[in-house]
Scaffold this active site. Sequence first.
Site, PDB file in Angstrom:
ATOM      1  N   ASP A 522      25.071   3.565  20.708  1.00 17.05           N
ATOM      2  CA  ASP A 522      24.415   4.845  20.423  1.00 17.05           C
ATOM      3  C   ASP A 522      23.546   4.707  19.186  1.00 17.05           C
ATOM      4  O   ASP A 522      23.929   4.043  18.218  1.00 17.05           O
ATOM      5  CB  ASP A 522      25.473   5.930  20.204  1.00 17.05           C
ATOM      6  CG  ASP A 522      24.851   7.271  19.872  1.00 17.05           C
ATOM      7  OD1 ASP A 522      24.083   7.781  20.705  1.00 17.05           O
ATOM      8  OD2 ASP A 522      25.113   7.773  18.766  1.00 17.05           O
ATOM      9  N   HIS A 525      18.638   1.934  17.392  1.00 17.95           N
ATOM     10  CA  HIS A 525      17.492   1.603  16.559  1.00 17.95           C
ATOM     11  C   HIS A 525      17.703   1.974  15.094  1.00 17.95           C
ATOM     12  O   HIS A 525      16.961   1.514  14.234  1.00 17.95           O
ATOM     13  CB  HIS A 525      16.227   2.306  17.088  1.00 17.95           C
ATOM     14  CG  HIS A 525      16.385   3.781  17.250  1.00 17.95           C
ATOM     15  ND1 HIS A 525      17.068   4.332  18.314  1.00 17.95           N
ATOM     16  CD2 HIS A 525      15.982   4.814  16.476  1.00 17.95           C
ATOM     17  CE1 HIS A 525      17.066   5.648  18.184  1.00 17.95           C
ATOM     18  NE2 HIS A 525      16.418   5.966  17.090  1.00 17.95           N
ATOM     19  N   ASP A 623      21.005  12.683  27.451  1.00 13.55           N
ATOM     20  CA  ASP A 623      20.685  13.484  26.273  1.00 13.55           C
ATOM     21  C   ASP A 623      19.216  13.902  26.248  1.00 13.55           C
ATOM     22  O   ASP A 623      18.679  14.241  25.195  1.00 13.55           O
ATOM     23  CB  ASP A 623      21.052  12.731  24.979  1.00 13.55           C
ATOM     24  CG  ASP A 623      20.522  11.308  24.972  1.00 13.55           C
ATOM     25  OD1 ASP A 623      19.833  10.921  25.939  1.00 13.55           O
ATOM     26  OD2 ASP A 623      20.795  10.585  24.001  1.00 13.55           O
TER      27      ASP A 623
END
Length: 1275
Positions: A522, A525, A623
Amino acid sequence: MLPQHLKQIRVLMINAKENLERTLFRLEQGFELQFRLGPNLQGRRVVVHTNYPLEGQQFKQNNFRVLEWSYPTGREDDSDKFCCLDLKIAGSYQYYFGYGSGGGYIVVDPVLHVGADNRILPLDCISIQTYLSKCLGHLDDWLDRLRVAKESGYNMIHFTPLQTLGESRSCYSLADQLNFNPEFSPDGQSYTWADVGALVEKLKKEWNMLCITDVVYNHTAANSVWIKEHPECGYNLVNSPHLRPAWVLDRAIWHLTCRVAEGRYESEGLPADITNESHLDAIRSVLWKDVYPQIKLWEFYQLKVDDAVEQFRTQLLNGLNRGWTEKGLNIIQDPNYHRYGNTLDMDSALETFVPHSSSPQHIEECCHWLRQKLNELNEEQHTIMHQHQEQAANCIVGNVVYEHLADHGPKLGPVSRENPLVTRYFTFPYQDITLEQEMQLLDQPDKTCHFLAHNGWVMGDDPLRNFAEPGSNVYVRRELVCWGDSVKLRYGNGPEDCPYLWAHMQEYTEITAKYFHGVRLDNCHSTPLHVAEALLGAARAVRPNLYVIAELFTGSELLDNVFVNRLGISSLIREAMSAGDSHEEGRLVHRYGGEPVGAFVQPSLRPLMPAIAHAMFLDVTHDNECPIQLRSALDSLPSSAMVSMACCATGSTRGYDELVPHQISVVKEERFYPKWSPSAPPTSTGEVGFQTGIIAGKLALNKLHQDLVSQGFIQVFVDQVDADVVAVTRHCPSTHQSVVAVCRTAFQNPKTHQYDTNVPPMFIPGKIEEVVLEARTVERLSGGYKRDDKYINGMPEYTMEIKEHISLQESTVVKQAGVTSKGPSEFVQEITFQKLTPGSVIAFRVSLDPNAQKVAGVLRYYLSQFSPKYRRGSVADENPPEALQKPLAQLMSKLTLADLNVLLFCCDSEEQEDGGGCYSIPGWESLKYAGLQGLMSVLADIRPNNDLGHPVCANLRQGDWLIDFVSNRLIRREGPLAQVGQWLGAMFNYLKHVPRYLIPCYFDAILVSTYTTALDATHKLMSSFIQNGSSFVRYLALGSVQMCGVGRVPALPPLSTKVEDVPYRISPITGQKEQCCVSLAAGLPHFSSGIFRCWGRDTFIALRGLMLLTGRHIEARNIILAFAGTLRHGLIPNLLGEGRCARYNCRDAVWWWLQCIQDYATHVAQGHEILRCPVTRMYPTDDCEPMTPGEVEQPLYDVIQEALQRHLQGISFRERNAGRKIDMHMTDEGFNVLAKVDPATGFVTGGNRFNCGTWMDKMGESDKAKNRGMPATPR
């Protein structure tokens, strides 16, 4: 262990200073990776290091070992040596080499297993469905809810985190990373991770499904008990004092929120209910008028000028004077960030401001200038802070616009403490007090250690930078899109910086890896790379074949590669929802969906090519916004079909297939997923079945996706038929079967958008065997959508019409099908549609036309003699043509090296001499050679990249011209070469009857087979030195074949008829018997044919390497004797010109010739016998006309004697026909040739400054440079 010819070997050429850390190299377990030296490392002492562990050892990221070089020839030869890794363990591995600072990474894919029999699940076969775990209810109910995934055809489930959630109830804000969420246990039960593990194992063995879950490394819930006990694990004002100004601003904005909520700014045009642009202007006004002046953030970056000047004055008065330097004034930032806490580097001040003397007046002058400079520097800091505050105001207003005004935002309503003006950036675990009182807390570390920075993301930020570390102004500029429920975790540089956090998260990781087959990273980045590296290393220690997926928002594939390389990410999440139209969606399928249809057959041993990250291509991620809100409900099926046709991992999120018309919020959703019931009516909210949404269609699509992978349909072609219709083809390169899915998307709602009722016809090459499926989304009478309070329900008003595995005649979507022909080798079915309405899909299974299918099978049959990879799909030839009845190797064994020169090489001028030329590709360029090498050099660049758009491939698809050229130029020859040409012609006759899109790959396969067989035949005709040499030596030896050949007109004068083993032929010009000795071209392409082919100096410089070392002794002898026959004036010719047009203007050629005779005598068995060979003299005297062959003959030793004797006597003559006729640039003096031997030293001298008598024979020819007639270099 696989046989060597089947083992997949990849070769990585390493080059000096080549850093490939942003290049992705993907490999599979079982592959061998070889490191070989690139050109600029040949001859260097190179040591390759890697952290790939030795067999049986544990992987440790920083534990590097040296790879040993292997020498396949048994000799230390840099061209062939390699060091290798036998790849058996999944993960990311680094390599570097000491010379030239180069290195990079390799990523080895995991091998996943499912079922009771533990069979392999290929990564491209994955069909995944995401579940918000909190919507599953008690663990006892999970099977009934997860069965929806099984019955819909998915083979992998992604669970959002199963740990205890924080106060916000966000799926990704975890209060306790170590314990299974107690909400999943009914009263009286207490389920543990072991119970979850048992469920996961049951799904794997009984349902053939794997399970993965998220790991959240970036943050923890703000209400986590452990973060309160260990505040050092977050960014607080003690361990990160650079955040103090941002905290002050954050508290000031909170107090502004409270005042706005209380209506205290209504008189200034800022009410609690913000509804228009004027309210936004009022926010800016209040910030600049009330907030910023009150908190004076610039003071955290300034120093007290009076104190600094007073210290400076004291130093000067004490006699300290360091002398002036150019370094300049240095201000030291207060590491604790107190107001006016910065200090002056006094040494830099004393070196910058130096008084003229120690008098009080001069000291005061210096203090004045220092004060002025320090005030300027303080003002600079004020200006910088002003810029930060401008950005902060912009971000605050932008946040208010999104949350309160924007149509696509949440529209939170009036500002209140629950819905503040902006999300708070820091935790404040104390009762509200005034801002002034809060400022006093800054000096209380026991309090400030609990002011923890929240996490979030920064739009457009560098993903490799940690935005919470010193040097970043993200928090003070309010650029963070903040998650107010989560605290950002501070790992530092390693476990020593925060031991508790590292131990806590490692335990969390190991629990996850123990019970799940993979993880989703999750917020990947924003996760510090060194943290994710270490924790994934711990996970792989528990589960070596860990499947790792992530979604990156770097905006760059090169940056993506950094994360994939460092973390060993197996699949990157890509989303069809990111496409704005069907064309862009088709481009995504093309980009991530597999190799192109008609791709080249790659050898098992080949270069390691850069790759793009393996994709997990999803309809939509869990999401992101719901597709129905942005497109239409009808688009769910066709877009999902396009995704399913991609040759990569695919999937969706629970709710998509049920046509849930809103985003299922990871924060706010608390309802349960419906359970599975095959007979559930469409209107049911608590149960779903095949009548629900597009579930029946998704089952068929998931099954098709998995079948295509397992059956080898690895090639993809995307065709944009019109603005809404996209056809995706999956092709099997061995059987040449295809599945073509025609998808009519519905990005706009048909109720509000007028779609064209006329769908263009489809032209599908081959024979349609069946309709695999046809499906349409249609409306039904069941009432509109009503949101259920307990269950996450979809739209009941839509259902599926679906048929599977029917004949074309049974289709209700297809109106009619007709067969047309595009040529002798390609039959096309024209399909017209009647019910391909928006939201429809039809998939055809297509075979080649029966004749083309048979021909392709026969081609594969003949190619299987060269590689077993062609056996699948091969069909034995019932009536093989005569030309193919003998193996190609047998035909090649009859060729001479002169024949192989024709087969492999011949440049344009050589080929023109024989009446032809090199093949020219229209719109591109001509091939460098007419022989196979001309094509092989081009294909060597095309093949690894599958560059099917290259002009050569386009030419092959458009017609048979190049195919015919390759075979016909050989068939025109006589003997064994013609037989090879006939073999190629027979293969090409089959090739011409396969569909045009397959011709480039099969043409390449035929040429590769022919070329490699020719190379084997070539090396067998050469010396043992070549046969047993390295690949570099063998490639160099090809220069002998490249440069040595026989033209249409013999380039060498005739030899004595008494010389044995001289080749003869029937002249293609006169029809008479003539000698056809091999000659050596002076250069390609300009000195390769006619009278300019042979030059004495060039020939005998090259003869030793091209002929003696390669074992071409008879041909070398013939060349030596032929030149001996042209001796004149004691010299052999510079330009041979067939002897009759010879020029004797070169003083060194005779000595190269003599050296070659000596080399021949010492290198060749019984080589001294050449001295007795008869030489037929063309010019027995200097002034005679050319003699008839055989009229005057001498043994070679007499010719040698004459050459040496003439040099001792001295050589002096003027060239025949001197003047512009033979050299248009030489001056008159240059035609005078002089050579002699100094009797004292034995050195040969001669010539003048106007002629070029040695190997540096470039004559000047420029009037402008005034060098015409002057040799370019002095001799």
